[in-house]
Design a protein around this motif. Structure first.
Motif, short mmCIF file in Angstrom:
data_model
loop_
_atom_site.label_atom_id
_atom_site.label_comp_id
_atom_site.label_asym_id
_atom_site.label_seq_id
_atom_site.Cartn_x
_atom_site.Cartn_y
_atom_site.Cartn_z
N GLU A 149 0.82 -1.21 0.00
CA GLU A 149 0.00 0.00 0.00
C GLU A 149 0.85 1.26 0.00
OE1 GLU A 149 -0.10 -2.01 3.01
OE2 GLU A 149 -1.30 -3.46 1.92
N GLY A 150 2.18 1.10 0.04
CA GLY A 150 3.07 2.26 0.07
C GLY A 150 3.54 2.63 1.45
N ASN A 151 2.91 2.09 2.49
CA ASN A 151 3.34 2.37 3.86
C ASN A 151 4.60 1.57 4.18
OD1 ASN A 151 0.97 3.83 4.09
ND2 ASN A 151 -0.14 2.15 5.05
N LEU A 152 5.43 2.12 5.06
CA LEU A 152 6.63 1.40 5.45
C LEU A 152 6.27 0.20 6.32
CD1 LEU A 152 9.24 4.18 6.27
CD2 LEU A 152 9.14 2.70 4.27
N ARG A 153 6.92 -0.92 6.05
CA ARG A 153 6.73 -2.16 6.81
C ARG A 153 8.08 -2.61 7.34
NH1 ARG A 153 1.40 -2.39 7.60
NH2 ARG A 153 0.26 -2.25 5.66
N ALA A 154 8.08 -3.07 8.57
CA ALA A 154 9.30 -3.61 9.17
C ALA A 154 9.47 -5.06 8.72
CB ALA A 154 9.23 -3.53 10.68
N VAL A 155 10.66 -5.40 8.26
CA VAL A 155 10.98 -6.76 7.84
C VAL A 155 12.22 -7.20 8.63
CG1 VAL A 155 11.69 -8.21 5.90
CG2 VAL A 155 10.09 -6.32 5.53
N PRO A 156 12.12 -8.32 9.36
CA PRO A 156 13.27 -8.76 10.14
C PRO A 156 14.48 -9.04 9.25
CG PRO A 156 11.33 -10.09 10.64
CD PRO A 156 10.99 -9.23 9.48
N ARG A 157 15.66 -8.68 9.73
CA ARG A 157 16.90 -8.98 9.02
C ARG A 157 17.25 -10.45 9.22
NH1 ARG A 157 20.09 -4.00 11.48
NH2 ARG A 157 19.13 -2.35 10.26
N SER A 158 18.10 -10.94 8.35
CA SER A 158 18.58 -12.32 8.48
C SER A 158 19.53 -12.41 9.66
CB SER A 158 19.31 -12.74 7.21
OG SER A 158 19.96 -13.99 7.42
N MET A 159 19.39 -13.48 10.42
CA MET A 159 20.35 -13.75 11.48
C MET A 159 21.03 -15.09 11.20
SD MET A 159 17.82 -14.64 14.69
CE MET A 159 19.06 -15.52 15.59
N ALA A 160 21.22 -15.36 9.89
CA ALA A 160 21.88 -16.60 9.47
C ALA A 160 23.23 -16.72 10.17
CB ALA A 160 22.05 -16.61 7.96
N PHE A 161 23.60 -17.94 10.45
CA PHE A 161 24.81 -18.23 11.23
C PHE A 161 26.03 -17.55 10.63
CE2 PHE A 161 28.07 -20.92 13.16
CZ PHE A 161 27.58 -21.03 14.44
N ASP A 162 26.17 -17.56 9.31
CA ASP A 162 27.36 -16.97 8.70
C ASP A 162 27.17 -15.51 8.29
OD1 ASP A 162 25.60 -17.48 6.66
OD2 ASP A 162 27.08 -18.37 5.33
N ALA A 163 25.99 -14.95 8.57
CA ALA A 163 25.73 -13.55 8.21
C ALA A 163 25.85 -12.61 9.39
CB ALA A 163 24.33 -13.42 7.60
N MET A 164 25.95 -13.16 10.59
CA MET A 164 26.00 -12.33 11.80
C MET A 164 27.10 -12.87 12.70
SD MET A 164 23.04 -11.91 14.70
CE MET A 164 22.15 -10.51 14.08
N ASP A 165 28.04 -12.01 13.06
CA ASP A 165 29.14 -12.49 13.91
C ASP A 165 28.70 -12.56 15.37
OD1 ASP A 165 29.35 -9.91 14.96
OD2 ASP A 165 31.40 -9.60 14.27
N GLN A 166 29.58 -13.08 16.21
CA GLN A 166 29.26 -13.31 17.62
C GLN A 166 28.92 -12.03 18.36
OE1 GLN A 166 28.60 -16.07 19.04
NE2 GLN A 166 28.48 -15.43 21.17
N ALA A 167 29.68 -10.98 18.13
CA ALA A 167 29.42 -9.71 18.83
C ALA A 167 28.03 -9.18 18.49
CB ALA A 167 30.50 -8.69 18.49
N ASP A 168 27.68 -9.18 17.22
CA ASP A 168 26.35 -8.70 16.80
C ASP A 168 25.25 -9.62 17.32
OD1 ASP A 168 27.45 -6.55 15.48
OD2 ASP A 168 27.43 -7.51 13.51
N PHE A 169 25.53 -10.93 17.35
CA PHE A 169 24.54 -11.88 17.85
C PHE A 169 24.28 -11.66 19.34
CE2 PHE A 169 23.34 -16.08 19.56
CZ PHE A 169 22.17 -16.27 18.85
N MET A 170 25.33 -11.42 20.11
CA MET A 170 25.15 -11.18 21.54
C MET A 170 24.38 -9.87 21.79
SD MET A 170 26.22 -13.89 22.83
CE MET A 170 26.04 -13.45 24.54
N GLU A 171 24.64 -8.87 20.97
CA GLU A 171 23.89 -7.62 21.09
C GLU A 171 22.42 -7.83 20.75
OE1 GLU A 171 23.07 -3.56 21.80
OE2 GLU A 171 24.62 -4.94 22.51
N LEU A 172 22.15 -8.61 19.71
CA LEU A 172 20.75 -8.93 19.36
C LEU A 172 20.09 -9.68 20.51
CD1 LEU A 172 18.32 -9.15 17.46
CD2 LEU A 172 19.39 -11.22 16.53
#
Length: 157
Positions: A95-118
């Motif tokens: 409809e043109g409105n902004l929608r939130a879409v979760p980012r990927s948290m794939a094992f090889d796409a997110m390092d340990q530091a970012d994972f712990m922050e999430l």
């Protein structure tokens, strides 16, 4: 950009993970040694995800799924928690409105530091009134807190 995976050998020194990695490591060390005063060198690094904390996170989601009637699917609960933690992108909806879409948290796409922050942000979100009302909608506020503290105590065991 080259990819370099290092490991610490029994000699206490860093080595490439395999022969190709060792060659890349030697090139990187040579580049460092060749830098003159004032030269710059940029690089990024990635701390691989710890499988133990990864399993612990998904165990937390599974236990929470068993404790609430608000969600029937683990993937849906995970998506909601990622949105609540702010780990999302905003894209235009149909409809043109902004929608939130979760980012990927794939094992090889997110390092340990970012994972712990999430993980920390998900926990922080669970303490919000909004999360409590969604997870246990028919209960009084004090009962919702009891459900949350019981859930957290069970995770520590």
């Amino acid at each position: 950009m080259g990819r370099l995976v290092l490991t610490k050998g029994q000699d206490g020194k860093l080595h490439g993970l395999d022969p190709k990695g060792q060659r890349a490591w030697e090139r990187f060390k040579a580049k460092l040694k060749s830098l003159d005063f004032g030269d710059t060198l940029g690089f990024t690094f990635f701390l691989p995800r710890d499988p133990v904390s990864h399993r612990s996170f998904f165990r937390k989601l599974q236990v929470l799924l068993e404790r609430t009637e608000a969600f029937n699917e683990l993937d849906t609960l995970r998506a909601w928690l990622l949105l609540g933690a702010g780990y999302c992108d905003y894209v235009p909806g149909l409809e043109g409105n902004l929608r939130a879409v979760p980012r990927s948290m794939a094992f090889d796409a997110m390092d340990q530091a970012d994972f712990m922050e999430l993980n920390r942000k998900v926990d922080e979100f669970l303490y919000t009134e909004h999360a409590l009302n969604v997870l246990w909608p028919g209960l009084a506020h004090q009962q919702q807190w009891s459900c949350l503290t019981s859930f957290l105590e069970d995770l520590r065991r």
